[in-house]
Design an enzyme around this catalytic site. Structure first.
Site, short mmCIF file in Angstrom:
data_model
loop_
_atom_site.label_atom_id
_atom_site.label_comp_id
_atom_site.label_asym_id
_atom_site.label_seq_id
_atom_site.Cartn_x
_atom_site.Cartn_y
_atom_site.Cartn_z
N SER A 139 0.86 -1.19 0.00
CA SER A 139 0.00 0.00 0.00
C SER A 139 0.89 1.23 0.00
O SER A 139 2.08 1.15 0.33
CB SER A 139 -0.85 0.00 1.28
OG SER A 139 -1.46 1.26 1.47
N TYR A 152 -1.90 0.23 10.99
CA TYR A 152 -2.06 -0.26 9.60
C TYR A 152 -0.80 0.09 8.81
O TYR A 152 -0.25 -0.76 8.09
CB TYR A 152 -3.30 0.35 8.95
CG TYR A 152 -3.46 -0.08 7.50
CD1 TYR A 152 -3.73 -1.40 7.18
CD2 TYR A 152 -3.31 0.84 6.46
CE1 TYR A 152 -3.85 -1.81 5.84
CE2 TYR A 152 -3.44 0.45 5.13
CZ TYR A 152 -3.71 -0.87 4.83
OH TYR A 152 -3.83 -1.28 3.52
P1 NDP Z 1 -11.50 -6.07 0.69
O1 NDP Z 1 -11.98 -5.89 2.09
O2 NDP Z 1 -12.46 -5.86 -0.42
O3 NDP Z 1 -10.84 -7.52 0.54
C1 NDP Z 1 -10.03 -8.08 1.56
C2 NDP Z 1 -9.84 -9.57 1.29
O4 NDP Z 1 -8.98 -10.09 2.32
C3 NDP Z 1 -11.15 -10.34 1.36
O5 NDP Z 1 -11.19 -11.29 0.33
C4 NDP Z 1 -11.08 -11.04 2.71
O6 NDP Z 1 -11.72 -12.31 2.66
C5 NDP Z 1 -9.56 -11.25 2.87
N1 NDP Z 1 -9.23 -11.42 4.28
C6 NDP Z 1 -9.26 -10.48 5.26
N2 NDP Z 1 -8.97 -11.05 6.45
C7 NDP Z 1 -8.75 -12.37 6.21
C8 NDP Z 1 -8.43 -13.47 7.03
N3 NDP Z 1 -8.27 -13.35 8.37
N4 NDP Z 1 -8.28 -14.70 6.47
C9 NDP Z 1 -8.45 -14.84 5.13
N5 NDP Z 1 -8.74 -13.85 4.29
C10 NDP Z 1 -8.90 -12.61 4.83
O7 NDP Z 1 -10.25 -5.08 0.54
P2 NDP Z 1 -9.20 -4.81 -0.64
O8 NDP Z 1 -9.47 -5.64 -1.81
O9 NDP Z 1 -9.11 -3.36 -0.80
O10 NDP Z 1 -7.85 -5.30 0.10
C11 NDP Z 1 -6.96 -6.23 -0.44
C12 NDP Z 1 -5.55 -5.85 -0.05
O11 NDP Z 1 -5.22 -4.60 -0.63
C13 NDP Z 1 -5.31 -5.67 1.46
O12 NDP Z 1 -4.07 -6.26 1.79
C14 NDP Z 1 -5.28 -4.16 1.64
O13 NDP Z 1 -4.50 -3.78 2.75
C15 NDP Z 1 -4.63 -3.75 0.33
N6 NDP Z 1 -4.83 -2.37 -0.08
C16 NDP Z 1 -6.09 -1.84 -0.19
C17 NDP Z 1 -6.26 -0.54 -0.59
C18 NDP Z 1 -7.60 0.13 -0.66
O14 NDP Z 1 -7.66 1.37 -0.63
N7 NDP Z 1 -8.67 -0.61 -0.78
C19 NDP Z 1 -5.10 0.30 -0.95
C20 NDP Z 1 -3.83 -0.35 -0.77
C21 NDP Z 1 -3.71 -1.63 -0.38
P3 NDP Z 1 -12.75 -12.87 3.77
O15 NDP Z 1 -13.33 -11.69 4.49
O16 NDP Z 1 -13.74 -13.66 2.98
O17 NDP Z 1 -11.88 -13.75 4.63
C1 8X3 Z 2 -5.06 1.49 1.80
C2 8X3 Z 2 -4.77 2.87 1.33
O1 8X3 Z 2 -4.41 5.28 2.08
O2 8X3 Z 2 -6.08 3.95 3.28
O3 8X3 Z 2 -3.88 0.79 2.01
O4 8X3 Z 2 -3.74 3.56 3.61
S1 8X3 Z 2 -4.74 3.95 2.65
#
Ligand code: NDP
Ligand code: 8X3
Length: 252
Positions: A139, A152
């Site tokens: 991120s 985070y």
């Molecule tokens: P979502 O919440 O849409 O997806 C998160 C995914 O992670 C889900 O499929 C969830 O599956 C899985 N997950 C969370 N906790 C667990 C667990 N304990 N065991 C197994 N699976 C888990 O968020 P995003 O798609 O945005 O996030 C994906 C990645 O991208 C993360 O690492 C996030 O930090 C990163 N990210 C996101 C950004 C944003 O602004 N959205 C920006 C930068 C990075 P389930 O709940 O079914 O277990």
């Molecule tokens: C998710 C993006 O800006 O909320 O990783 O940290 S931010």
């Protein structure tokens, strides 16, 4: 036989779109997450495209459940060409002095220890075959720190350090290690961060066009389609309306 990709957290957002993109590139998929129904729906959606999709339903924080899920795979599916370490979350947005310890545990146990739990199981096969690509979803929070992002941001800084450390340790084994570092992406991320408060989540994206999960999947497509001798170390992408973790331009 088609190559195989394992995507953690494929039930939503970036993981789900990345699974679809990799199916399009004709990878057999292993998709993981805690919401089994969603994994099964994705399998149903993608299998008609001619790839094999295997759901693995476990909580990545639970090391023994992760090992058990991995060991349940037939040997031919334990040959992973691409690992997408995507499962992750932010929990809470509080200043450090009032932060919730359970939120802190959830973030470190998922984003850092969960990533290690699954990666440890997959590396030996990659070493044996002298081939593989590990992509960690980091991120902008992996290189910047913003108000109330404390834990985070620390967890994503750890992902960046692990990415660099893995790249060094796996160098003699011809294994690529990369990270993707997006800014704001509209997924279920903010709903999770604000513990289900959709109003607070909507506010994050108010007045600007955030990235969507497909934008990130397309960046990953670029990374996985480079020739064997090219590795993208880190790919940072942001909405046009975002200049850093702190500076955004919102329509009034
Ligand atoms: P979502 O919440 O849409 O997806 C998160 C995914 O992670 C889900 O499929 C969830 O599956 C899985 N997950 C969370 N906790 C667990 C667990 N304990 N065991 C197994 N699976 C888990 O968020 P995003 O798609 O945005 O996030 C994906 C990645 O991208 C993360 O690492 C996030 O930090 C990163 N990210 C996101 C950004 C944003 O602004 N959205 C920006 C930068 C990075 P389930 O709940 O079914 O277990
Ligand atoms: C998710 C993006 O800006 O909320 O990783 O940290 S931010």
């Amino acid at each position: 036989m088609l190559p195989t990709a394992l995507i953690t957290g494929a039930t939503s957002g970036i993981g789900r779109e990345t699974a679809k993109m990799l199916a399009d590139l004709k990878y057999n998929l292993i998709i993981t997450g805690r919401r089994l129904v969603r994994l099964e729906m994705l399998k149903k959606e993608l299998e008609p495209t001619g790839v094999e999709v295997t759901p693995l339903n476990f909580d990545i924080r639970d090391r023994s459940a992760t090992i058990k899920a991995w060991e349940s795979l037939p040997e031919n599916l334990q040959t992973i060409d691409i690992l997408i370490n995507n499962a992750g979350l932010a929990a809470g947005a509080d200043p450090i002095q009032t932060g919730n310890e359970e939120d802190w545990d959830r973030m470190f146990d998922t984003n850092v220890k969960g990533l290690l739990n699954i990666t440890k199981l997959i590396i030996p096969g990659m070493i044996k075959r002298k081939k593989g690509h590990i992509i960690n979803i980091s991120s902008i929070a992996g290189s910047e720190v913003y108000a109330n992002g404390n834990v985070y941001c620390a967890s994503k800084h750890a992902v960046q350090a692990l990415t660099k450390g893995m790249r060094i340790d796996l160098l003699p084994h011809n294994i690529k290690v990369s990270s993707v570092s997006p800014g704001m992406v509209e997924t279920e991320f903010s709903i999770v961060r604000y513990h289900g408060d959709t109003k607070a989540a909507d506010k994050v994206y108010q007045g600007l066009i955030p990235l969507n999960a497909l934008d990130v999947a397309e960046a990953i497509r670029f990374m996985v389609t480079r020739p064997d001798h090219v590795n993208v170390n880190d790919l940072q992408l942001m909405p046009t309306a975002q200049a850093s973790a702190i500076y955004n331009h919102r329509a009034q």
